[in-house]
Design a protein around this motif. Structure first.
Motif, PDB file in Angstrom:
ATOM      1  N   LEU A  32      68.875  17.987 -92.287  1.00  0.00           N
ATOM      2  CA  LEU A  32      70.106  18.109 -91.508  1.00  0.00           C
ATOM      3  C   LEU A  32      70.154  17.239 -90.257  1.00  0.00           C
ATOM      4  N   PRO A  33      69.064  17.094 -89.497  1.00  0.00           N
ATOM      5  CA  PRO A  33      69.148  16.188 -88.336  1.00  0.00           C
ATOM      6  C   PRO A  33      69.512  14.766 -88.745  1.00  0.00           C
ATOM      7  N   GLU A  34      68.937  14.294 -89.866  1.00  0.00           N
ATOM      8  CA  GLU A  34      69.251  12.950 -90.349  1.00  0.00           C
ATOM      9  C   GLU A  34      70.702  12.869 -90.826  1.00  0.00           C
ATOM     10  N   ALA A  35      71.176  13.942 -91.476  1.00  0.00           N
ATOM     11  CA  ALA A  35      72.567  13.975 -91.946  1.00  0.00           C
ATOM     12  C   ALA A  35      73.534  13.934 -90.766  1.00  0.00           C
ATOM     13  N   VAL A  36      73.223  14.710 -89.737  1.00  0.00           N
ATOM     14  CA  VAL A  36      74.063  14.726 -88.524  1.00  0.00           C
ATOM     15  C   VAL A  36      74.091  13.335 -87.888  1.00  0.00           C
ATOM     16  N   ASP A  37      72.925  12.704 -87.809  1.00  0.00           N
ATOM     17  CA  ASP A  37      72.839  11.376 -87.190  1.00  0.00           C
ATOM     18  C   ASP A  37      73.686  10.362 -87.950  1.00  0.00           C
ATOM     19  N   ALA A  38      73.590  10.380 -89.300  1.00  0.00           N
ATOM     20  CA  ALA A  38      74.362   9.428 -90.104  1.00  0.00           C
ATOM     21  C   ALA A  38      75.858   9.673 -89.938  1.00  0.00           C
ATOM     22  N   CYS A  39      76.256  10.943 -89.928  1.00  0.00           N
ATOM     23  CA  CYS A  39      77.669  11.283 -89.741  1.00  0.00           C
ATOM     24  C   CYS A  39      78.168  10.818 -88.373  1.00  0.00           C
ATOM     25  N   THR A  40      77.382  11.084 -87.350  1.00  0.00           N
ATOM     26  CA  THR A  40      77.763  10.722 -85.980  1.00  0.00           C
ATOM     27  C   THR A  40      77.939   9.217 -85.847  1.00  0.00           C
ATOM     28  N   ARG A  41      76.996   8.463 -86.445  1.00  0.00           N
ATOM     29  CA  ARG A  41      77.082   6.995 -86.375  1.00  0.00           C
ATOM     30  C   ARG A  41      78.310   6.479 -87.115  1.00  0.00           C
ATOM     31  N   GLY A  42      78.581   7.089 -88.276  1.00  0.00           N
ATOM     32  CA  GLY A  42      79.750   6.668 -89.043  1.00  0.00           C
ATOM     33  C   GLY A  42      81.042   6.943 -88.293  1.00  0.00           C
ATOM     34  N   LEU A  43      81.134   8.120 -87.681  1.00  0.00           N
ATOM     35  CA  LEU A  43      82.349   8.479 -86.932  1.00  0.00           C
ATOM     36  C   LEU A  43      82.498   7.681 -85.646  1.00  0.00           C
ATOM     37  N   SER A  44      81.387   7.179 -85.110  1.00  0.00           N
ATOM     38  CA  SER A  44      81.494   6.323 -83.921  1.00  0.00           C
ATOM     39  C   SER A  44      82.156   4.991 -84.269  1.00  0.00           C
ATOM     40  N   ILE A  45      82.093   4.638 -85.565  1.00  0.00           N
ATOM     41  CA  ILE A  45      82.732   3.400 -86.033  1.00  0.00           C
ATOM     42  C   ILE A  45      84.175   3.679 -86.446  1.00  0.00           C
ATOM     43  N   ASP A  46      84.372   4.800 -87.164  1.00  0.00           N
ATOM     44  CA  ASP A  46      85.711   5.180 -87.635  1.00  0.00           C
ATOM     45  C   ASP A  46      85.913   6.661 -87.338  1.00  0.00           C
ATOM     46  N   SER A  47      86.432   6.955 -86.156  1.00  0.00           N
ATOM     47  CA  SER A  47      86.539   8.345 -85.687  1.00  0.00           C
ATOM     48  C   SER A  47      87.527   9.176 -86.488  1.00  0.00           C
ATOM     49  N   SER A  48      88.411   8.534 -87.261  1.00  0.00           N
ATOM     50  CA  SER A  48      89.406   9.276 -88.026  1.00  0.00           C
ATOM     51  C   SER A  48      89.045   9.378 -89.508  1.00  0.00           C
ATOM     52  N   ASN A  49      87.843   8.991 -89.863  1.00  0.00           N
ATOM     53  CA  ASN A  49      87.445   8.986 -91.276  1.00  0.00           C
ATOM     54  C   ASN A  49      87.406  10.420 -91.815  1.00  0.00           C
ATOM     55  N   ALA A  50      88.325  10.743 -92.717  1.00  0.00           N
ATOM     56  CA  ALA A  50      88.465  12.112 -93.232  1.00  0.00           C
ATOM     57  C   ALA A  50      87.237  12.582 -94.023  1.00  0.00           C
ATOM     58  N   PRO A  51      86.683  11.749 -94.954  1.00  0.00           N
ATOM     59  CA  PRO A  51      85.497  12.205 -95.689  1.00  0.00           C
ATOM     60  C   PRO A  51      84.315  12.513 -94.766  1.00  0.00           C
ATOM     61  N   LEU A  52      84.119  11.683 -93.746  1.00  0.00           N
ATOM     62  CA  LEU A  52      83.017  11.929 -92.810  1.00  0.00           C
ATOM     63  C   LEU A  52      83.245  13.211 -92.012  1.00  0.00           C
ATOM     64  N   LYS A  53      84.492  13.460 -91.632  1.00  0.00           N
ATOM     65  CA  LYS A  53      84.796  14.689 -90.891  1.00  0.00           C
ATOM     66  C   LYS A  53      84.538  15.923 -91.746  1.00  0.00           C
ATOM     67  N   ALA A  54      84.968  15.845 -93.010  1.00  0.00           N
ATOM     68  CA  ALA A  54      84.745  16.973 -93.929  1.00  0.00           C
ATOM     69  C   ALA A  54      83.254  17.199 -94.148  1.00  0.00           C
ATOM     70  N   LEU A  55      82.506  16.093 -94.269  1.00  0.00           N
ATOM     71  CA  LEU A  55      81.068  16.198 -94.462  1.00  0.00           C
ATOM     72  C   LEU A  55      80.395  16.783 -93.219  1.00  0.00           C
ATOM     73  N   GLN A  56      80.879  16.382 -92.055  1.00  0.00           N
ATOM     74  CA  GLN A  56      80.338  16.918 -90.803  1.00  0.00           C
ATOM     75  C   GLN A  56      80.509  18.437 -90.745  1.00  0.00           C
ATOM     76  N   THR A  57      81.638  18.930 -91.227  1.00  0.00           N
ATOM     77  CA  THR A  57      81.890  20.378 -91.264  1.00  0.00           C
ATOM     78  C   THR A  57      80.913  21.065 -92.216  1.00  0.00           C
ATOM     79  N   LYS A  58      80.670  20.440 -93.373  1.00  0.00           N
ATOM     80  CA  LYS A  58      79.715  21.005 -94.342  1.00  0.00           C
ATOM     81  C   LYS A  58      78.306  21.069 -93.754  1.00  0.00           C
ATOM     82  N   ILE A  59      77.924  20.007 -93.065  1.00  0.00           N
ATOM     83  CA  ILE A  59      76.583  19.975 -92.455  1.00  0.00           C
ATOM     84  C   ILE A  59      76.453  21.072 -91.409  1.00  0.00           C
ATOM     85  N   SER A  60      77.498  21.240 -90.608  1.00  0.00           N
ATOM     86  CA  SER A  60      77.490  22.272 -89.576  1.00  0.00           C
ATOM     87  C   SER A  60      77.373  23.671 -90.197  1.00  0.00           C
TER      88      SER A  60
END
Length: 386
Positions: free
Chosen positions: A186-214
C-alpha cells in the motif's frame, strides 16, 4: 458434321489431368492436410521445418517480411499488431508482439542489399524520437498485459522502464499503483497514485484507485488493530491466570507430552479477575481396569465425591467394586510419590497444599477399590523406582 446419338465426345473422366491435380488426387485427406500445413498461408500450427526436418523456405520468407523496413517501421508494425490483440483481450499474443517490438528496437540498422556495409541513410534525430515513443508505448502496454495476467512483479518492471523513458507517463503510474494494491504494497501504491495525480490532478481512474487504496488501508488497519487487541487480551488473561494460581499456592508444570484437551483448559470464571473461581480439566483414572472418565471443568470449590456421585455406577463395573464408600482416590505428588485425595475436600484445598502439581493443565485422580488399594500402591512404587 454431327456425331451419332450413341457416341459422345471425350469425357472429364477419360481426359488427362494436369500434373499438379493428378498429384493431389493420388493423396489421402490426411496427407493433403499435412502438406497444406507446410504452407504458411494454410498453417494451423507453426512448423519451422518442411515437415521432414528440413528448412521451410516459405515460412522463413514470411518471417523475414515482418522485419522488412527500418527499425522504426518494424517496431511500429509489431506495436500495432500488439494493440489489435490487446483490444481483443488476447493478452498473451499482445505481450509477444510488444516483446518483438522492443527487441527490434535493439537491432542494428539494416545494410544495403548489395552487402557493401554502408548503412541506410536515416534521419537519426527523428528516428530516435519515434523509437523512444514506440518503446515507451510498448512497455506501458505490455504492463497492461502483465496486469491482466496477474504478473504483478512484471507490471512494475515495465512501468519502471516506461517512466525511465517518460517520467510523466500517467498510465504507468496507474498500472504500477494497481499492481501494488493487488500485492498489498500500500505505501508503494499510494506513492504511485500521488505521483500520477501530481501530473494529472483530474485523472478519474487514478482518483478511483486512490479511493480503493484508502479503503484497503482502512480495512488492514482495522484487522491489525483487532489482532493486537486480541493478543493483548490473551496476554492479560494469561498473566491474570498465573497470578490466580500463584496466590492460591497451586503448582503447575508442562511437559513435551501434553495430551490433546481440545478446548478444555484451566480458566477463571472471569478471565481478568484473579479472585474469581478457578476450574480445571480433570481425569479420573481406574488403573486396575484400564478405564477413565474425563471432566471438562472441575471447579476449585467442588469436591471429588460430587463428581463420583453422578459418575457411579460405572457401566463396565460388573463386580460392583466402584461405589462411593468402596473406593479411594490418590494423586501423584510433585516428587513422584502418592497422597490420598480426600473425597470430601475441595479441589482448591487439595491443589493448594503444594504437594501435587497440575501437569500439562490436567488434574489426575487414580481411583481404586479400597480392597485392592494396597496392592495397587505397591505396584505403583515398583513401577516408579528410579
Amino acid at each position: 458434321m454431327s456425331l451419332p446419338s450413341n457416341q459422345h465426345g471425350p469425357s472429364a473422366a477419360s481426359a488427362a489431368l494436369p500434373p499438379a491435380m493428378a498429384e493431389v488426387q493420388s493423396k489421402s485427406v490426411d496427407e493433403l492436410l499435412k502438406e497444406m500445413n507446410r504452407m504458411p498461408l494454410f498453417m494451423t500450427s507453426l512448423d519451422d521445418s518442411d515437415g521432414e526436418g528440413g528448412e521451410n523456405p516459405g515460412l522463413e520468407a514470411m518471417k523475414a517480411l515482418a522485419y522488412e523496413g527500418s527499425r522504426v517501421e518494424v517496431a511500429e508494425n509489431f506495436r500495432q499488431n500488439g494493440n489489435e490483440c490487446a483490444r481483443a483481450k488476447q493478452w498473451q499474443d499482445a505481450k509477444e508482439f510488444y516483446d518483438k517490438a522492443i527487441e527490434s528496437l535493439k537491432m542494428p540498422h539494416k545494410m544495403n542489399e548489395d552487402g557493401s556495409g554502408i548503412e541506410v541513410q536515416v534521419d537519426e534525430e527523428t528516428d530516435a524520437k519515434k523509437e523512444k515513443e514506440i518503446e515507451e508505448a510498448c512497455y506501458v502496454n505490455r504492463a497492461l498485459c502483465h496486469l491482466e495476467k496477474k504478473n504483478y512483479r512484471s507490471v512494475n518492471q515495465d512501468c519502471a522502464s516506461t517512466l525511465r523513458l517518460n517520467p510523466s507517463n500517467v498510465k504507468a503510474f496507474y498500472r504500477s499503483a494497481t499492481a501494488c494494491l493487488a500485492l498489498d504494497k500500500l505505501p508503494e501504491a499510494v506513492d504511485a497514485c500521488t505521483r500520477g495525480l501530481s501530473i494529472d490532478s483530474s485523472n478519474a481512474p487514478l482518483k478511483a484507485l486512490q479511493t480503493k487504496i484508502s479503503a484497503r488501508q482502512t480495512y488492514i488497519d482495522s484487522v491489525v488493530k483487532a489482532r493486537r487487541e486480541r493478543e493483548e487480551k490473551i496476554r492479560s488473561e494469561k498473566a491474570t491466570l498465573a497470578l490466580a494460581l500463584k496466590s492460591r499456592g497451586i503448582r503447575t508444570k508442562n511437559t513435551d507430552k501434553a495430551p490433546d484437551l481440545e478446548d478444555a483448559t484451566i480458566k477463571l470464571e472471569s478471565a481478568l479477575d484473579p479472585s474469581s473461581t478457578l476450574s480445571f480439566p480433570a481425569i479420573l483414572l481406574y488403573p486396575l481396569h484400564s478405564q477413565s472418565d474425563f471432566i471438562k471443568a472441575f471447579s476449585e470449590k467442588e469436591k471429588l465425591n460430587q463428581h463420583l456421585d453422578y459418575i457411579f455406577p460405572l457401566p463396565w463395573d460388573e463386580a460392583k467394586q466402584y461405589t462411593m464408600d468402596g473406593v479411594e482416590a490418590y494423586m501423584e505428588t510433585a516428587v513422584g510419590g502418592l497422597i490420598k485425595a480426600g473425597k470430601k475436600m475441595t479441589l482448591g484445598k487439595i491443589l493448594g497444599s503444594g504437594k501435587v502439581e497440575v501437569t500439562d493443565g490436567l488434574v489426575r485422580f487414580h481411583v481404586v477399590p479400597k480392597a485392592r488399594a494396597e496392592e495397587w500402591i505397591e505396584d505403583f512404587k515398583k513401577r516408579n523406582i528410579k
